[in-house]
Design a protein around this motif. Structure first.
Motif, PDB file in Angstrom:
ATOM      1  N   ILE A 261       0.586  -1.085  -0.012  1.00 45.70           N
ATOM      2  CA  ILE A 261       0.106  -0.118  -0.003  1.00 45.70           C
ATOM      3  C   ILE A 261       0.828   1.116   0.180  1.00 45.70           C
ATOM      4  N   TRP A 262       1.967   1.291   0.804  1.00 49.71           N
ATOM      5  CA  TRP A 262       2.893   2.376   0.734  1.00 49.71           C
ATOM      6  C   TRP A 262       3.366   2.777  -0.486  1.00 49.71           C
ATOM      7  N   ILE A 263       4.017   1.628  -1.257  1.00 49.87           N
ATOM      8  CA  ILE A 263       4.608   1.901  -2.434  1.00 49.87           C
ATOM      9  C   ILE A 263       3.512   2.156  -3.653  1.00 49.87           C
ATOM     10  N   ALA A 264       2.388   1.754  -3.511  1.00 47.61           N
ATOM     11  CA  ALA A 264       1.264   2.038  -4.303  1.00 47.61           C
ATOM     12  C   ALA A 264       0.914   3.665  -4.357  1.00 47.61           C
ATOM     13  N   ASN A 265       1.182   4.156  -3.209  1.00 44.15           N
ATOM     14  CA  ASN A 265       0.795   5.601  -3.025  1.00 44.15           C
ATOM     15  C   ASN A 265       1.915   6.506  -3.004  1.00 44.15           C
ATOM     16  N   ALA A 266       3.293   5.952  -3.463  1.00 43.99           N
ATOM     17  CA  ALA A 266       4.240   6.745  -3.274  1.00 43.99           C
ATOM     18  C   ALA A 266       4.607   7.764  -4.503  1.00 43.99           C
ATOM     19  N   GLY A 267       3.841   7.636  -5.498  1.00 43.08           N
ATOM     20  CA  GLY A 267       3.986   8.328  -6.605  1.00 43.08           C
ATOM     21  C   GLY A 267       5.456   7.927  -7.450  1.00 43.08           C
ATOM     22  N   LEU A 268       5.653   6.415  -7.618  1.00 39.99           N
ATOM     23  CA  LEU A 268       6.839   6.223  -8.488  1.00 39.99           C
ATOM     24  C   LEU A 268       6.805   6.370  -9.947  1.00 39.99           C
ATOM     25  N   PRO A 269       7.639   6.906 -10.345  1.00 34.75           N
ATOM     26  CA  PRO A 269       7.740   7.142 -11.936  1.00 34.75           C
ATOM     27  C   PRO A 269       7.537   5.579 -12.557  1.00 34.75           C
ATOM     28  N   SER A 270       8.377   4.721 -11.900  1.00 38.31           N
ATOM     29  CA  SER A 270       8.368   3.193 -12.448  1.00 38.31           C
ATOM     30  C   SER A 270       7.495   2.241 -11.739  1.00 38.31           C
ATOM     31  N   PHE A 271       6.472   2.714 -11.308  1.00 40.15           N
ATOM     32  CA  PHE A 271       5.352   2.022 -10.578  1.00 40.15           C
ATOM     33  C   PHE A 271       4.567   1.144 -11.410  1.00 40.15           C
ATOM     34  N   THR A 272       4.402   1.395 -12.752  1.00 37.31           N
ATOM     35  CA  THR A 272       3.603   0.691 -13.674  1.00 37.31           C
ATOM     36  C   THR A 272       4.307  -0.299 -14.080  1.00 37.31           C
ATOM     37  N   GLU A 273       5.737  -0.187 -14.304  1.00 38.01           N
ATOM     38  CA  GLU A 273       6.354  -1.507 -14.551  1.00 38.01           C
ATOM     39  C   GLU A 273       6.673  -2.512 -13.528  1.00 38.01           C
ATOM     40  N   LEU A 274       6.737  -2.066 -12.516  1.00 42.56           N
ATOM     41  CA  LEU A 274       6.808  -2.773 -11.037  1.00 42.56           C
ATOM     42  C   LEU A 274       5.584  -3.472 -10.988  1.00 42.56           C
ATOM     43  N   TYR A 275       4.414  -2.921 -10.985  1.00 39.73           N
ATOM     44  CA  TYR A 275       3.138  -3.553 -10.778  1.00 39.73           C
ATOM     45  C   TYR A 275       2.945  -4.370 -11.991  1.00 39.73           C
ATOM     46  N   ARG A 276       3.165  -4.320 -13.209  1.00 34.92           N
ATOM     47  CA  ARG A 276       2.561  -5.015 -14.187  1.00 34.92           C
ATOM     48  C   ARG A 276       3.535  -6.438 -13.979  1.00 34.92           C
ATOM     49  N   PHE A 277       4.689  -6.481 -13.760  1.00 32.92           N
ATOM     50  CA  PHE A 277       5.710  -7.657 -13.560  1.00 32.92           C
ATOM     51  C   PHE A 277       4.880  -8.403 -12.045  1.00 32.92           C
ATOM     52  N   LYS A 278       4.818  -7.638 -11.154  1.00 34.35           N
ATOM     53  CA  LYS A 278       4.100  -8.237 -10.191  1.00 34.35           C
ATOM     54  C   LYS A 278       2.732  -9.097 -10.348  1.00 34.35           C
ATOM     55  N   GLU A 279       1.966  -8.204 -11.038  1.00 35.71           N
ATOM     56  CA  GLU A 279       0.674  -8.917 -11.565  1.00 35.71           C
ATOM     57  C   GLU A 279       0.691 -10.033 -12.447  1.00 35.71           C
ATOM     58  N   HIS A 280       1.785 -10.318 -13.206  1.00 38.92           N
ATOM     59  CA  HIS A 280       2.104 -11.572 -14.051  1.00 38.92           C
ATOM     60  C   HIS A 280       2.472 -12.508 -13.006  1.00 38.92           C
ATOM     61  N   ALA A 281       3.279 -12.240 -12.219  1.00 43.76           N
ATOM     62  CA  ALA A 281       3.874 -13.045 -11.131  1.00 43.76           C
ATOM     63  C   ALA A 281       2.810 -13.774 -10.391  1.00 43.76           C
ATOM     64  N   THR A 282       1.678 -12.764 -10.092  1.00 41.28           N
ATOM     65  CA  THR A 282       0.392 -13.344  -9.371  1.00 41.28           C
ATOM     66  C   THR A 282      -0.333 -14.286  -9.912  1.00 41.28           C
ATOM     67  N   VAL A 283      -0.477 -13.994 -11.463  1.00 42.70           N
ATOM     68  CA  VAL A 283      -1.284 -14.866 -11.988  1.00 42.70           C
ATOM     69  C   VAL A 283      -0.687 -16.324 -11.931  1.00 42.70           C
ATOM     70  N   LEU A 284       0.518 -16.259 -11.911  1.00 48.48           N
ATOM     71  CA  LEU A 284       1.199 -17.747 -11.971  1.00 48.48           C
ATOM     72  C   LEU A 284       1.149 -18.567 -10.583  1.00 48.48           C
ATOM     73  N   LEU A 285       1.374 -17.384  -9.543  1.00 48.58           N
ATOM     74  CA  LEU A 285       1.135 -18.057  -8.077  1.00 48.58           C
ATOM     75  C   LEU A 285      -0.332 -18.342  -7.801  1.00 48.58           C
ATOM     76  N   VAL A 286      -1.344 -17.582  -8.219  1.00 47.10           N
ATOM     77  CA  VAL A 286      -2.653 -17.923  -7.726  1.00 47.10           C
ATOM     78  C   VAL A 286      -2.973 -19.323  -8.374  1.00 47.10           C
ATOM     79  N   SER A 287      -2.775 -19.283  -9.766  1.00 47.06           N
ATOM     80  CA  SER A 287      -3.010 -20.783 -10.345  1.00 47.06           C
ATOM     81  C   SER A 287      -2.262 -21.846  -9.653  1.00 47.06           C
TER      82      SER A 287
END
Length: 636
Positions: A261-287
């Motif tokens: 939550i802290w990182i999501a609201n920190a206004g990072l310029p590279s946040f989009t790239e970080l989140y997309r990678f984490k989202e892909h990893a989460t799809v693998l982990l959830v399944s």
């Protein structure tokens, strides 16, 4: 060399890993193709290869590493969930979320414990611990369901925030109840138990916030190179989870959620790239986790349940879940339809099964015999709610009018005449359409035609709050600004899917000096025209037309009747819109709707010229010769 199978007759661990990945990702892909709930398919796949066929036995193949693997996967899933909790996305749902957490959570704990004791027949000790875990609705299930159901923004935000925030809260509630049970069973001092709980929660909170602040600061100041940001984030995440969990079991879930939550609201310029990678990893982990948990459930454990388990599941779905939610959302600005949708949507997921199994074993170790029923009850509850909500959430939302869009819509960037005519044609195909433009005057024609519009930058925060992007499956970037088209197409491609983002031909696209790599911009439309060429074509007496193929009137007849028409898209009987690639022919199937552009029909030309002549006379230019859309004198 490892053999294909071990002496026990189960798969080699490497083959088991491969099977879990293939079943999990394959199940999600099949669900996407067939428009089915992905969670249901993964649950079924795990049961088939596990208890039914006996091909996969996670406990035998992974041994003592199974529980740590699942714990780390759940931690990463919750961290990714925390990354989605941007406070800007709350808007008018903030009050509802606070009430769901601070009022709905405790009430849900109480209602669940009562259902477990009076309906399922568990002791108060087991009911108190398991009831705390049951307030978890599970982001591992909610995220795929929301992606499929395409809910309106506020009910989607309520369900998403409740699921992610209540996950660590539910785990800590179980820890609190377990500590109380330990005090009662072992005569340990109550003060010592409360002290341990307070220290654990305090350390988890401090670790999570400190790690989030530290990562945000390091990324902003360039202390971590771009290529190392994701690996560093993973290592810190695992360290925070392990340290917090070593102080108090399950407190690591709270720490990693707060970090996200802290990182999501920190206004990072590279946040989009970080989140997309984490989202892909989460799809693998959830399944993967779902396959492992389903495969690890044996029929012997399920057989210890009786008819009261089914009554318990019904009581949870119809009473223990809806009642606390309706009480929590009372006297708020949340409409009644949204309250009912949230109240009757409570799928449970990975965290419930994983934590319930852990505490069930610990309670059994304290001599509470009925604790052995906790894990099977948790699995039955997860299976029932996943199947129920997986198949009913979309129709339930549509029945309440809370779906962002039943049919796949089209979002068009740019309010030119070409865009307006295209939008009108798409509306004839009964598809939702919206035109967005940064210039208010350019949207006048769209407003006059009754086409929904958005005035502003489609990449702005205002667009995130006002535009239901989930309602639109296709994006066409057709403004007069080629660089802006490319920017929007590139930025929104991960959200829409690159195969669903299109762009008008850039003016200097053919020049090698100005050519762009394939990673930038959108796909070409079937008719590769620039902005000027497309609008000149419409001004030159061309029109969009929608034709429907039938048993008697097939593609061959369509070509004979419209020899100069160029097919742009097709809409199948199932409602799937497909924009054709350059040179691609439409499908020759009965019921197929073809969107094309070609010379206007004679009656259309005469009608347009009559309207222009009338407009000229009204403007006081009756003595002047009317001008046709070609620019010459009008006839007739």
């Amino acid at each position: 060399m490892a053999t294909a199978e071990t002496a026990a007759g189960v798969l080699d661990p490497v083959l088991a890993f491969a099977l879990v990945g293939a079943l999990g990702v394959g199940g999600q892909w099949i669900a996407w193709r067939l428009r089915l709930p992905a969670i249901v398919l993964m649950l079924a796949a795990g049961l088939i290869v596990g208890p039914v066929l006996g091909v996969l036995d996670p406990a035998a193949q992974f041994g003592d590493m199974l529980q740590p693997m699942i714990a780390i996967a759940v931690a990463i899933i919750l961290f990714e969930g925390g990354l989605t909790l941007d406070f800007h996305s709350l808007s008018d749902a903030a009050k509802g979320v606070r009430r769901l957490v601070f009022i709905g959570g405790p009430l849900g704990w109480l209602a669940s414990a009562c259902a477990l004791h009076f309906v399922a027949g568990l002791s108060w000790e087991s009911s108190a611990v398991f009831g705390g875990i049951m307030i978890v609705t599970g982001p591992t299930v909610i995220a795929p369901l929301l992606r499929q159901a395409k809910l309106s923004r506020r009910p989607a935000a309520l369900l998403q925030w409740e699921a992610i925030v209540n996950d660590p809260v539910g785990a800590l509630a179980a820890v609190l109840a377990f500590e109380v049970v330990v005090v009662l069973q072992t005569a340990t001092g109550a003060g010592h138990a409360v002290q341990q709980l307070a220290i654990g929660i305090g350390i988890a909170t401090a670790l999570g916030l400190a790690a989030g602040w530290g990562m945000a600061t390091a990324f902003k100041r360039g202390w971590v190179p771009e290529y190392m940001k994701v690996p560093v984030l993973f290592v810190v995440l695992l360290g925070v989870f392990a340290l917090s969990d070593s102080v108090l079991h399950e407190s690591g879930l709270l720490a990693v959620t707060l970090m996200g939550i802290w990182i999501a609201n920190a206004g990072l310029p590279s946040f989009t790239e970080l989140y997309r990678f984490k989202e892909h990893a989460t799809v693998l982990l959830v399944s993967g986790v779902f396959i492992l948990l389903a495969a690890g459930m044996s029929f012997e454990r399920l057989m210890i349940l009786d008819w009261r388990a089914l009554v318990f599941v019904a009581a949870v779905i119809l009473i223990a879940r809806p009642l606390p939610v309706l009480i929590a959302l009372a006297l708020t600005n949340v409409p009644w339809k949204e309250r009912f949708l949230v109240a009757f949507t409570g799928p449970r997921g990975v965290v419930l099964v994983a934590v319930a199994g852990l505490f069930g074993d610990r309670l059994a170790g304290l001599g509470i015999t009925d604790a052995e029923r906790i894990a099977p009850l948790a699995f039955v509850l997860v299976a029932a709610t996943v199947v129920l909500h997986g198949f009913t959430l979309s129709p339930f939302a549509r029945a309440l009018g809370l779906s962002a869009g039943e049919k796949p819509g089209v979002l068009i960037l740019g309010g030119s005449r070409w865009s307006v005519e295209l939008a009108k044609a798409l509306e004839k195909m009964e598809l939702p359409v919206m035109i967005a433009d940064t210039n208010h005057a350019r949207l006048r024609n769209a407003r006059d035609a009754g086409v929904p519009t958005f005035f502003g930058d489609i990449l702005s925060e205002a667009a995130e709050e006002r535009v239901e992007l989930m309602a639109y499956e296709k994006l066409i970037c057709a403004s007069e600004n080629d660089p802006y088209n490319t920017l929007v197409a590139t930025d929104l491609a991960p959200e829409f899917g690159r195969e669903n983002v299109f762009q008008l031909k850039r003016v200097k696209q053919a020049s090698s000096r100005h050519a762009l790599p394939a990673t930038l911009g959108g796909r070409p439309l079937a008719q590769e025209l620039t902005f000027m060429e497309a609008n000149a074509q419409i001004a030159g007496e061309h029109e969009f037309r929608v034709s429907t193929l039938s048993e008697e009137w097939r593609l061959e007849q369509w070509r004979k009747q419209l020899p100069d028409a160029i097919a742009l898209a097709e809409l199948g009987p199932g409602g799937r819109l497909h924009f054709l690639d350059p040179g691609e022919d439409p499908s020759d199937r009965e019921g197929m709707k073809i969107l094309s552009i070609g010379p206007a029909r004679a009656e259309r030309k005469n009608g347009d010229e009559a309207k222009e002549a009338k407009a000229a006379r009204v403007a006081g230019q009756g003595n002047a010769a009317p001008v046709s859309s070609k620019g010459g004198p009008a006839t007739g």
